[in-house]
Structure formats: C-alpha cells, structure tokens
Design a protein around this motif. Structure first.
Motif, mmCIF file in Angstrom:
data_model
loop_
_atom_site.group_PDB
_atom_site.id
_atom_site.type_symbol
_atom_site.label_atom_id
_atom_site.label_comp_id
_atom_site.label_asym_id
_atom_site.label_seq_id
_atom_site.Cartn_x
_atom_site.Cartn_y
_atom_site.Cartn_z
ATOM 1 N N TYR A 180 -18.521 -0.243 -0.484
ATOM 2 C CA TYR A 180 -18.056 0.459 -1.687
ATOM 3 C C TYR A 180 -18.352 1.956 -1.595
ATOM 4 O O TYR A 180 -17.551 2.785 -2.048
ATOM 5 N N SER A 188 -9.767 11.977 0.279
ATOM 6 C CA SER A 188 -8.301 12.039 0.136
ATOM 7 C C SER A 188 -7.897 12.883 -1.061
ATOM 8 O O SER A 188 -6.799 13.406 -1.124
ATOM 9 N N ALA A 189 -8.841 13.053 -2.018
ATOM 10 C CA ALA A 189 -8.561 13.875 -3.191
ATOM 11 C C ALA A 189 -8.857 15.336 -2.940
ATOM 12 O O ALA A 189 -8.690 16.192 -3.821
ATOM 13 N N ARG A 196 0.822 -1.216 0.000
ATOM 14 C CA ARG A 196 0.000 0.000 0.000
ATOM 15 C C ARG A 196 0.850 1.258 0.000
ATOM 16 O O ARG A 196 0.579 2.205 -0.743
ATOM 17 N N LEU A 255 -15.755 3.424 0.704
ATOM 18 C CA LEU A 255 -14.463 3.511 0.014
ATOM 19 C C LEU A 255 -14.443 4.659 -0.988
ATOM 20 O O LEU A 255 -13.431 5.354 -1.137
ATOM 21 N N SER A 256 -15.557 4.873 -1.663
ATOM 22 C CA SER A 256 -15.656 5.995 -2.606
ATOM 23 C C SER A 256 -15.543 7.321 -1.871
ATOM 24 O O SER A 256 -14.861 8.250 -2.322
ATOM 25 N N GLU A 279 -8.420 0.428 4.690
ATOM 26 C CA GLU A 279 -7.934 0.837 3.375
ATOM 27 C C GLU A 279 -6.469 1.249 3.453
ATOM 28 O O GLU A 279 -5.657 0.884 2.595
ATOM 29 N N LYS A 287 -11.953 7.867 -0.850
ATOM 30 C CA LYS A 287 -11.166 8.273 -2.013
ATOM 31 C C LYS A 287 -11.418 9.734 -2.352
ATOM 32 O O LYS A 287 -10.481 10.498 -2.632
ATOM 33 N N ASN A 288 -12.668 10.155 -2.320
ATOM 34 C CA ASN A 288 -13.006 11.529 -2.617
ATOM 35 C C ASN A 288 -12.429 12.485 -1.579
ATOM 36 O O ASN A 288 -11.914 13.559 -1.907
#
Length: 238
Positions: free
Chosen positions: A222, A232-233, A67, A225-226, A196, A229-230
């Motif tokens: 899911y 972290s962006a 990772r 997790l989405s 994650e 991800k968002n």
C-alpha cells in the motif's frame, strides 16, 4: 456458478453457446461479466481451447483494457496474440459489451489453429522430403507477415486470480533477471508500478498475493502504491 444480474448479459449467454456450436471445436467463445472480475467468465463454449471454466477471472489483457479504458473509444479488439494454459498460440478477438457507455461485459473468441498447421506440414511432407519442409519451407513461411498482433505481452488464460498475479510477477522478475528474494526496494517499486499499470490491483486479493510473492508486507504494498500515485500526480516523494 457466478450470479448474472444484468439481463443484457443473459442474452449473450445463449449467443455464446450458439457461436461455439456454429464455429466449431477450434473456436473458444467466452463471455465475461465485468462486475465480477475475480470470477468473470459466466459462459464458455469449447473451453478445451484455453483450459478455463465458468468462474475463471479476467485475463491480463482484459485488466489492461479496464485500466487504460480503451473500450471508451473502440467497440472491439481483433486479431491479437494469446497463449493457452498448455502453451498453444491463439488468435484472439474481443467485443466490448457496453450499456449507456459503461463496459459491462466482453465477448471473446479464441481460435486454435495448431491442428491446421500440423495438417499443412503433413501435406507438404507428401511431396517434399522432411528436411526440405523443416529447413526451407518453414523459414519462408515465418518470413510472411503474421496477421496476429503479437504484442510484447500476450494474453494469458488462467483459472484463478492467484495464477494471474503469479504469471505477471514472474514475467517482471524474468525481465529483470532477478529472484523475488533478492529484490531491492527500488526494484520492488518498479515491479509494483508495472503491476499497477497492468491493472492487477483491480482484482480483489491482489495486494495479499503480491505481498506474498514479493516477500513483503501488505502495508508495504500500500505504501508503494501510494508513492506511485503521488509520483504520477507530479510530486517528488521518495
């Protein structure tokens, strides 16, 4: 038995056998194929040390390395803390096997010094009363800096991906002081974010296992997790 397709790793299989014989029964030598994370061990010597067998999955430590990609700037990791299936403390070392810069395998050596510690106490007991050994010598010995890197999360050895997932979730729940049945949405999100970061979702079937243990649907996992991800962006999705 897992199929080994990389010729380079086939050479390391014989090295695994040799090192196990040369180092002796207190040293486990395990060879991992990184292309098969769920059944990564393709050769293992002295497997009584950790209790694993051929076909066992990657450890939490190996998943974390995948990772964070620390293998890109290092060729090995030495003297870190591991715990066997039966709870014995191990001194672990891992060499990264790379081909054209890509991590294709790991050669790991895990040392169990428990019988040497027991012998040390027996020898001291010959010249000191048992109480002196327990109450005086042991505290002094523990004050000496431990050469093993005892990270906050030791490497754990398991024979199935389900056990890897269960152990990691159990650790998170214990840290939070709550049971899975009483998790709020925010608490569940925190656990999934930690899983994650640890690389648990690199394992096939992890989403299903996590959903079952956190009492929610795979679709919910899911979505979490989405959201992670968002976030972290740099988005502010809630």
């Amino acid at each position: 038995m897992p199929v080994v397709t990389n010729p380079l790793l086939k050479h390391y299989m014989k090295l695994t056998e040799f090192l196990g014989l040369a180092l002796g029964p207190d040293y486990e030598v395990a060879l991992h194929d990184m292309t098969n994370r769920e059944h990564s061990i393709i050769a293992i010597a002295n497997n009584h040390v950790s209790g694993r067998k051929v076909g066992a999955p990657l450890t939490n430590m190996a998943l974390g390395i995948l990772r964070d990609k620390s293998y890109e700037t290092s060729d090995y990791r030495t003297h870190y803390y591991g715990v066997s299936v039966n709870g014995k403390e191990l001194r672990s070392n891992t060499m990264f096997i790379k081909q054209n810069g890509k991590l294709i395998g790991m050669l790991c050596i895990n040392f169990d010094d428990s019988r040497y510690r027991a012998i040390t106490r027996q020898i001291l007991g010959l010249c000191h009363p048992d109480m002196f050994v327990s109450d005086i010598l042991s505290p002094c010995a523990s004050a000496v800096k431990d050469p093993i890197e005892k990270t906050s999360v030791p490497e754990k050895f398991h024979n199935s991906t389900e056990a890897v997932t269960a152990d990691t979730i159990g650790r998170e729940l214990e840290h939070m002081g709550i049971t899975a049945e009483r998790l709020t949405s925010d608490e569940r999100l925190r656990i999934i974010a930690s899983l994650e970061a640890d690389g648990i979702f690199l394992l096939k079937g992890a989403v299903k296992d996590v959903a079952q243990r956190l009492h929610c649907s795979q679709a919910s996992i899911y979505r979490y997790l989405s959201q992670i991800k968002n976030n972290s962006a740099g988005t502010t999705e809630i």
